[in-house]
Design a protein around this motif. Structure first.
Motif, PDB file in Angstrom:
ATOM      1  N   TYR A 102      -5.408  11.880  -3.162  1.00  0.00           N
ATOM      2  CA  TYR A 102      -5.089  10.451  -3.138  1.00  0.00           C
ATOM      3  C   TYR A 102      -3.808  10.153  -2.344  1.00  0.00           C
ATOM      4  O   TYR A 102      -3.800   9.234  -1.510  1.00  0.00           O
ATOM      5  N   PRO A 103      -2.727  10.898  -2.555  1.00  0.00           N
ATOM      6  CA  PRO A 103      -1.520  10.616  -1.753  1.00  0.00           C
ATOM      7  C   PRO A 103      -1.753  10.775  -0.252  1.00  0.00           C
ATOM      8  O   PRO A 103      -1.178  10.033   0.552  1.00  0.00           O
ATOM      9  N   VAL A 104      -2.589  11.721   0.125  1.00  0.00           N
ATOM     10  CA  VAL A 104      -2.890  11.943   1.545  1.00  0.00           C
ATOM     11  C   VAL A 104      -3.655  10.751   2.111  1.00  0.00           C
ATOM     12  O   VAL A 104      -3.358  10.266   3.211  1.00  0.00           O
ATOM     13  N   TRP A 105      -4.644  10.282   1.368  1.00  0.00           N
ATOM     14  CA  TRP A 105      -5.435   9.146   1.839  1.00  0.00           C
ATOM     15  C   TRP A 105      -4.599   7.872   1.889  1.00  0.00           C
ATOM     16  O   TRP A 105      -4.736   7.059   2.811  1.00  0.00           O
ATOM     17  N   GLN A 106      -3.739   7.701   0.909  1.00  0.00           N
ATOM     18  CA  GLN A 106      -2.862   6.528   0.909  1.00  0.00           C
ATOM     19  C   GLN A 106      -1.940   6.538   2.126  1.00  0.00           C
ATOM     20  O   GLN A 106      -1.716   5.507   2.766  1.00  0.00           O
ATOM     21  N   GLU A 107      -1.424   7.710   2.449  1.00  0.00           N
ATOM     22  CA  GLU A 107      -0.572   7.842   3.635  1.00  0.00           C
ATOM     23  C   GLU A 107      -1.378   7.569   4.902  1.00  0.00           C
ATOM     24  O   GLU A 107      -0.867   6.942   5.842  1.00  0.00           O
ATOM     25  N   PHE A 108      -2.624   8.024   4.940  1.00  0.00           N
ATOM     26  CA  PHE A 108      -3.484   7.753   6.094  1.00  0.00           C
ATOM     27  C   PHE A 108      -3.646   6.244   6.291  1.00  0.00           C
ATOM     28  O   PHE A 108      -3.539   5.741   7.418  1.00  0.00           O
ATOM     29  N   LEU A 109      -3.898   5.524   5.214  1.00  0.00           N
ATOM     30  CA  LEU A 109      -4.083   4.081   5.305  1.00  0.00           C
ATOM     31  C   LEU A 109      -2.790   3.401   5.746  1.00  0.00           C
ATOM     32  O   LEU A 109      -2.803   2.516   6.611  1.00  0.00           O
ATOM     33  N   ARG A 110      -1.665   3.794   5.167  1.00  0.00           N
ATOM     34  CA  ARG A 110      -0.374   3.193   5.538  1.00  0.00           C
ATOM     35  C   ARG A 110      -0.049   3.430   7.008  1.00  0.00           C
ATOM     36  O   ARG A 110       0.437   2.537   7.703  1.00  0.00           O
ATOM     37  N   LYS A 111      -0.321   4.640   7.467  1.00  0.00           N
ATOM     38  CA  LYS A 111       0.033   5.010   8.827  1.00  0.00           C
ATOM     39  C   LYS A 111      -0.876   4.360   9.861  1.00  0.00           C
ATOM     40  O   LYS A 111      -0.402   3.875  10.898  1.00  0.00           O
ATOM     41  N   ASN A 112      -2.171   4.328   9.581  1.00  0.00           N
ATOM     42  CA  ASN A 112      -3.132   3.885  10.596  1.00  0.00           C
ATOM     43  C   ASN A 112      -3.495   2.404  10.499  1.00  0.00           C
ATOM     44  O   ASN A 112      -3.950   1.829  11.487  1.00  0.00           O
ATOM     45  N   GLN A 113      -3.340   1.810   9.317  1.00  0.00           N
ATOM     46  CA  GLN A 113      -3.620   0.382   9.124  1.00  0.00           C
ATOM     47  C   GLN A 113      -4.953  -0.047   9.756  1.00  0.00           C
ATOM     48  O   GLN A 113      -4.994  -0.954  10.603  1.00  0.00           O
ATOM     49  N   PRO A 114      -6.069   0.600   9.367  1.00  0.00           N
ATOM     50  CA  PRO A 114      -7.352   0.170   9.916  1.00  0.00           C
ATOM     51  C   PRO A 114      -7.684  -1.252   9.480  1.00  0.00           C
ATOM     52  O   PRO A 114      -7.289  -1.691   8.392  1.00  0.00           O
ATOM     53  N   LYS A 115      -8.364  -1.983  10.359  1.00  0.00           N
ATOM     54  CA  LYS A 115      -8.863  -3.305   9.988  1.00  0.00           C
ATOM     55  C   LYS A 115      -9.789  -3.109   8.791  1.00  0.00           C
ATOM     56  O   LYS A 115     -10.781  -2.372   8.881  1.00  0.00           O
TER      57      LYS A 115
END
Length: 311
Positions: free
Chosen positions: A236-249
């Motif tokens: 979960y922390p990895v995926w949350q960081e992915f979302l924060r970093k990449n900000q997909p639409k």
């Protein structure tokens, strides 16, 4: 008259074209030695959209959404190994994990030429999809989230038996209570729990899922994945960081009365995706079942307004 005839001919051609794209193809392809079944519809030249299914379903959960989206998108939805019409190798010799499923689906998408795409992730589709795009962020054009968890706050009390006894001490004794989730009545309740309009939910869903559950080794496959789900929580922390970093639409559809995932689990995505669009639905786990028209319409609008103009 000639102009009118020409207009009729063009109109007929357009209708025929749309009708042909609305036809769903049911195919299979060998991926890493396994026969992977999938549904596909839409013009291959259209923007690509991947629909990843949840428990205890298969690509059939998107049977109507695929048709509804095929006017705008090239849509594809595979059955994971052990689900739907895909191969169900013996769990005595094949290790059923979310990591393994993600690799199969990733290889499947490469074979099908889906090198970049929008992703619709529901339930199990989240842990599968987040792993795939985490390995290749450039593949993700945009994201549709529908009741899939990536936050500790997202678990309802239905998970207590998983997070407590099973994940801490796996044994026949701790597995036994969780096998109840694989019975006919339990599967039916997953579809109906929290649904505002249960009459819109086809009984074919749970009858089909339960029929597949009667195949040799199907129960064992699902129990293995119940246990492996703990590896998703670790990420979960990895995926949350992915979302924060990449900000997909991102557009989120969240059934507020989901038996498995809390409304807070949906709201949590907004902490990492503050620009995401949130749709709180009076629905349960499989919100597409009784909110098909609304979800399809909003997906079309969101893509046109927020994604297409930015690409």
């Amino acid at each position: 008259m000639k102009k009118l005839t020409k207009l009729f001919a063009i109109t007929a051609l357009l209708f025929a074209s749309v009708a042909s794209f609305a036809q769903v193809s049911y195919k299979s392809i060998k991926v890493d030695g396994l026969n992977i079944a999938y549904r596909e519809a839409g013009d291959p030249a259209s923007p690509k959209l991947v629909l990843l299914h949840g428990f205890p379903a298969g690509s059939h959960q998107y049977r109507d959404l695929i048709i509804s989206l095929s006017d705008k998108f090239h849509v594809i939805s595979p059955d994971y190994p052990g689900f739907g019409l895909s191969d169900i190798p013996d769990p005595a010799t094949y290790n059923y994990t979310f990591e393994g499923i993600s690799q199969i689906v990733e290889h499947f998408l490469k074979l099908k030429g889906f090198d970049h795409y929008g992703l619709f992730a529901q339930d199990y589709g989240g842990p599968v999809g987040f792993r795939i795009v985490g390995r290749n962020p450039k593949a993700l054009d945009w994201l549709i989230i529908q009741n899939t968890n990536a936050y500790e706050v997202g678990f309802t009390a239905a998970w207590d038996g998983f997070r407590g006894a099973l994940w801490k001490n796996r044994s026949a004794e701790t597995e036994k209570p969780l096998a109840a989730f694989l019975t006919h009545d339990a599967i039916k309740s997953i579809y109906l729990f929290g649904a505002k309009n249960p009459e819109l939910i086809s009984p074919d869903n749970w009858e089909s899922d339960y029929a597949f559950m009667q195949r040799p080794n199907a129960v064992r496959v699902n129990l293995n994945l119940f246990y492996d789900y703990r590896t998703n929580v670790e990420l979960y922390p990895v995926w949350q960081e992915f979302l924060r970093k990449n900000q997909p639409k991102t557009i989120i559809f969240w059934g507020q009365k989901d038996i498995f995932f809390t409304p807070a689990g949906g709201e949590a995505f907004l902490k990492d995706l503050p620009k995401a669009e949130m749709h709180r639905l009076d629905a349960g786990h499989f919100a597409v079942e009784d909110n098909l028209d609304y979800i399809s319409k909003e997906i079309h609008r969101f893509y046109t307004e927020k994604v297409a103009e930015k690409m």
